[in-house]
Design a protein around this motif. Structure first.
Motif, mmCIF file in Angstrom:
data_model
loop_
_atom_site.group_PDB
_atom_site.id
_atom_site.type_symbol
_atom_site.label_atom_id
_atom_site.label_comp_id
_atom_site.label_asym_id
_atom_site.label_seq_id
_atom_site.Cartn_x
_atom_site.Cartn_y
_atom_site.Cartn_z
ATOM 1 N N ARG A 1 4.914 25.974 -26.900
ATOM 2 C CA ARG A 1 6.244 25.510 -26.207
ATOM 3 C C ARG A 1 5.961 24.043 -25.728
ATOM 4 N NH1 ARG A 1 6.083 30.901 -24.335
ATOM 5 N NH2 ARG A 1 4.995 30.187 -22.330
ATOM 6 N N LEU A 2 4.983 23.737 -25.102
ATOM 7 C CA LEU A 2 4.616 22.481 -24.514
ATOM 8 C C LEU A 2 4.751 21.398 -25.858
ATOM 9 C CD1 LEU A 2 1.630 22.978 -22.192
ATOM 10 C CD2 LEU A 2 3.846 22.397 -21.676
ATOM 11 N N ARG A 3 4.207 21.722 -26.996
ATOM 12 C CA ARG A 3 4.252 20.728 -27.929
ATOM 13 C C ARG A 3 5.950 20.665 -28.500
ATOM 14 N NH1 ARG A 3 -0.249 23.389 -30.092
ATOM 15 N NH2 ARG A 3 0.709 24.878 -31.348
ATOM 16 N N ARG A 4 6.468 22.010 -28.440
ATOM 17 C CA ARG A 4 7.943 21.652 -28.786
ATOM 18 C C ARG A 4 8.798 20.578 -27.692
ATOM 19 N NH1 ARG A 4 7.426 26.896 -30.309
ATOM 20 N NH2 ARG A 4 8.317 27.734 -28.447
ATOM 21 N N TRP A 5 8.373 20.758 -26.487
ATOM 22 C CA TRP A 5 9.094 20.303 -25.384
ATOM 23 C C TRP A 5 8.665 18.525 -25.410
ATOM 24 C CZ3 TRP A 5 13.293 21.318 -22.883
ATOM 25 C CH2 TRP A 5 13.590 22.608 -22.733
ATOM 26 N N VAL A 6 7.354 18.309 -25.782
ATOM 27 C CA VAL A 6 7.054 16.879 -25.759
ATOM 28 C C VAL A 6 7.704 16.464 -27.146
ATOM 29 C CG1 VAL A 6 4.979 15.493 -26.354
ATOM 30 C CG2 VAL A 6 4.916 17.341 -24.756
ATOM 31 N N THR A 7 7.621 16.846 -28.002
ATOM 32 C CA THR A 7 8.404 16.484 -29.280
ATOM 33 C C THR A 7 9.763 16.413 -29.086
ATOM 34 O OG1 THR A 7 6.697 17.733 -30.625
ATOM 35 C CG2 THR A 7 8.980 16.927 -31.697
ATOM 36 N N ARG A 8 10.496 17.040 -28.498
ATOM 37 C CA ARG A 8 11.739 17.114 -28.258
ATOM 38 C C ARG A 8 12.303 15.972 -27.307
ATOM 39 N NH1 ARG A 8 13.464 23.503 -27.048
ATOM 40 N NH2 ARG A 8 13.416 24.299 -29.333
ATOM 41 N N ALA A 9 11.552 15.883 -26.202
ATOM 42 C CA ALA A 9 11.654 14.653 -25.269
ATOM 43 C C ALA A 9 11.245 13.318 -26.157
ATOM 44 C CB ALA A 9 10.348 14.837 -24.118
ATOM 45 N N ALA A 10 10.457 13.313 -26.891
ATOM 46 C CA ALA A 10 10.176 12.069 -27.672
ATOM 47 C C ALA A 10 11.401 11.715 -28.653
ATOM 48 C CB ALA A 10 8.739 12.299 -28.492
ATOM 49 N N LEU A 11 11.767 12.838 -29.387
ATOM 50 C CA LEU A 11 13.038 12.524 -30.224
ATOM 51 C C LEU A 11 14.340 12.127 -29.555
ATOM 52 C CD1 LEU A 11 12.380 15.337 -32.722
ATOM 53 C CD2 LEU A 11 12.174 13.055 -33.163
ATOM 54 N N ALA A 12 14.373 12.613 -28.206
ATOM 55 C CA ALA A 12 15.485 12.300 -27.358
ATOM 56 C C ALA A 12 15.339 10.920 -26.987
ATOM 57 C CB ALA A 12 15.665 13.362 -26.352
ATOM 58 N N ALA A 13 14.102 10.433 -26.562
ATOM 59 C CA ALA A 13 14.056 9.144 -26.012
ATOM 60 C C ALA A 13 14.135 8.156 -27.283
ATOM 61 C CB ALA A 13 12.455 8.892 -25.637
ATOM 62 N N VAL A 14 13.772 8.658 -28.460
ATOM 63 C CA VAL A 14 14.077 7.682 -29.770
ATOM 64 C C VAL A 14 15.710 7.588 -30.019
ATOM 65 C CG1 VAL A 14 13.844 7.346 -32.128
ATOM 66 C CG2 VAL A 14 11.807 8.225 -30.635
ATOM 67 N N ALA A 15 16.200 8.630 -29.945
ATOM 68 C CA ALA A 15 17.625 8.743 -30.186
ATOM 69 C C ALA A 15 18.173 7.990 -29.078
ATOM 70 C CB ALA A 15 18.046 10.215 -30.071
ATOM 71 N N PHE A 16 17.897 7.929 -27.662
ATOM 72 C CA PHE A 16 18.777 7.186 -26.787
ATOM 73 C C PHE A 16 18.408 5.654 -26.978
ATOM 74 C CE2 PHE A 16 18.398 5.001 -22.768
ATOM 75 C CZ PHE A 16 19.447 5.201 -22.153
ATOM 76 N N VAL A 17 17.241 5.332 -27.268
ATOM 77 C CA VAL A 17 17.197 3.904 -27.681
ATOM 78 C C VAL A 17 17.721 3.333 -28.930
ATOM 79 C CG1 VAL A 17 15.404 2.102 -28.331
ATOM 80 C CG2 VAL A 17 14.797 3.841 -26.599
ATOM 81 N N VAL A 18 17.854 4.261 -29.773
ATOM 82 C CA VAL A 18 18.565 3.825 -31.041
ATOM 83 C C VAL A 18 19.926 3.542 -30.750
ATOM 84 C CG1 VAL A 18 18.998 4.265 -33.294
ATOM 85 C CG2 VAL A 18 16.798 4.538 -32.656
ATOM 86 N N GLY A 19 20.516 4.637 -29.960
ATOM 87 C CA GLY A 19 21.936 4.662 -29.688
ATOM 88 C C GLY A 19 22.233 3.515 -28.748
ATOM 89 N N VAL A 20 21.666 3.198 -27.742
ATOM 90 C CA VAL A 20 21.778 2.061 -26.893
ATOM 91 C C VAL A 20 21.835 0.619 -27.810
ATOM 92 C CG1 VAL A 20 21.090 0.417 -24.823
ATOM 93 C CG2 VAL A 20 20.942 2.999 -24.904
ATOM 94 N N VAL A 21 20.899 0.444 -28.740
ATOM 95 C CA VAL A 21 20.643 -0.477 -29.667
ATOM 96 C C VAL A 21 22.172 -0.760 -30.359
ATOM 97 C CG1 VAL A 21 19.411 -1.575 -31.514
ATOM 98 C CG2 VAL A 21 18.251 -0.714 -29.696
ATOM 99 N N LEU A 22 22.452 0.311 -30.825
ATOM 100 C CA LEU A 22 23.810 0.337 -31.752
ATOM 101 C C LEU A 22 24.808 0.119 -30.918
ATOM 102 C CD1 LEU A 22 23.052 3.540 -33.916
ATOM 103 C CD2 LEU A 22 23.351 1.224 -35.011
ATOM 104 N N LEU A 23 24.945 0.610 -29.706
ATOM 105 C CA LEU A 23 26.042 0.166 -28.716
ATOM 106 C C LEU A 23 26.199 -1.203 -28.473
ATOM 107 C CD1 LEU A 23 28.308 1.293 -27.111
ATOM 108 C CD2 LEU A 23 26.697 1.324 -25.149
#
Length: 244
Positions: free
Chosen positions: A26-48
């Motif tokens: 569960r911890l690995r999944r949460w860390v993975t999801r958090a990392a993916l969310a951070a990447v998605a956020f950065v890419v989203g802001v860059v695109l914006l």
């Protein structure tokens, strides 16, 4: 009795290891999801920001809090003198059109000089100014190194330079070349002469300690070198990526 005790002990260990495995998973999944969310956020802001101008930066906000006001006028790159754009590139990143965010030769030279000179490209400076904060830290540098390729992928070189020309600190409480042009020469950025543009570019490494209106001998010499450099990169094609 001994056998029963052993079986009970083995059962307890089995249950404990079984309960630990799902927790770790569960911890690995949460860390993975958090990392993916951070990447998605950065890419989203860059695109914006490919189509929306950054409303404020950490440095602008910090200076506004310190001084109570800042001077900044956003203008599109089409309303900035081409000689101003070339001067900034000549001063800060002469190989801007030749790299993808990192100037390997500049980094090598900086290391050979013992780190006494900077090696940040204009793209790296844009990432630092728009998405991060000032100051030296391994965390900030790691984030800057991670975001720089994303910006290079989604933004054109012209867009990178346009943002830089509008968010760079060009004096105490002054941001962008339009505000610098009006404060120092009482003209718009579109009307800057080559000498005026070179003077603004000359103070960029240390805008709070150098003066455009009353430049020191060292700043004047740097401005003269930038003037020559701007003409050189235009002649040899190193300005082609941001000029129509």
């Amino acid at each position: 009795m001994a056998k029963k005790a052993a079986r009970k002990s083995g059962g307890k260990k089995s249950k404990a290891s079984t309960s630990k495995r799902p927790l770790a998973a569960r911890l690995r999944r949460w860390v993975t999801r958090a990392a993916l969310a951070a990447v998605a956020f950065v890419v989203g802001v860059v695109l914006l920001y490919t189509v929306v101008n950054p409303p404020v930066t950490h440095t602008i906000w910090s200076e506004w809090r310190r001084l109570g006001r800042v001077d900044r006028d956003w203008v599109p790159i089409e309303e900035i003198s081409p000689t101003m754009a070339r001067s900034v590139v000549a001063a800060e990143d002469a190989n801007f059109c030749l790299h993808w965010g990192f100037d390997v030769d500049a980094i090598r030279d900086a290391l050979e000089d013992g780190g006494s000179r900077g090696a940040s490209t204009i793209t790296q400076q844009v990432v630092k100014n728009v998405f991060l904060w000032q100051g030296r830290s391994y965390v900030r540098k790691a984030l800057e190194t991670s975001i720089t390729p994303v910006v290079e992928i989604f933004w054109s070189k012209q867009r990178i330079l346009e943002v830089y020309l509008n968010v760079a600190e060009t004096g105490e409480g002054i941001f962008g070349v339009e505000a610098a042009a009006q404060n120092n020469f009482h003209v718009t950025a579109a009307k800057l002469s080559p000498v005026q543009a070179a003077r603004i570019a000359a103070i960029l490494p240390s805008p709070r300690n150098r003066s455009v209106k009353d430049p020191s001998v060292r700043t004047r010499r740097r401005a003269a070198a930038i003037l020559d450099g701007a003409a050189t990169i235009r002649a040899d094609g190193r300005a082609d990526c941001f000029e129509d």
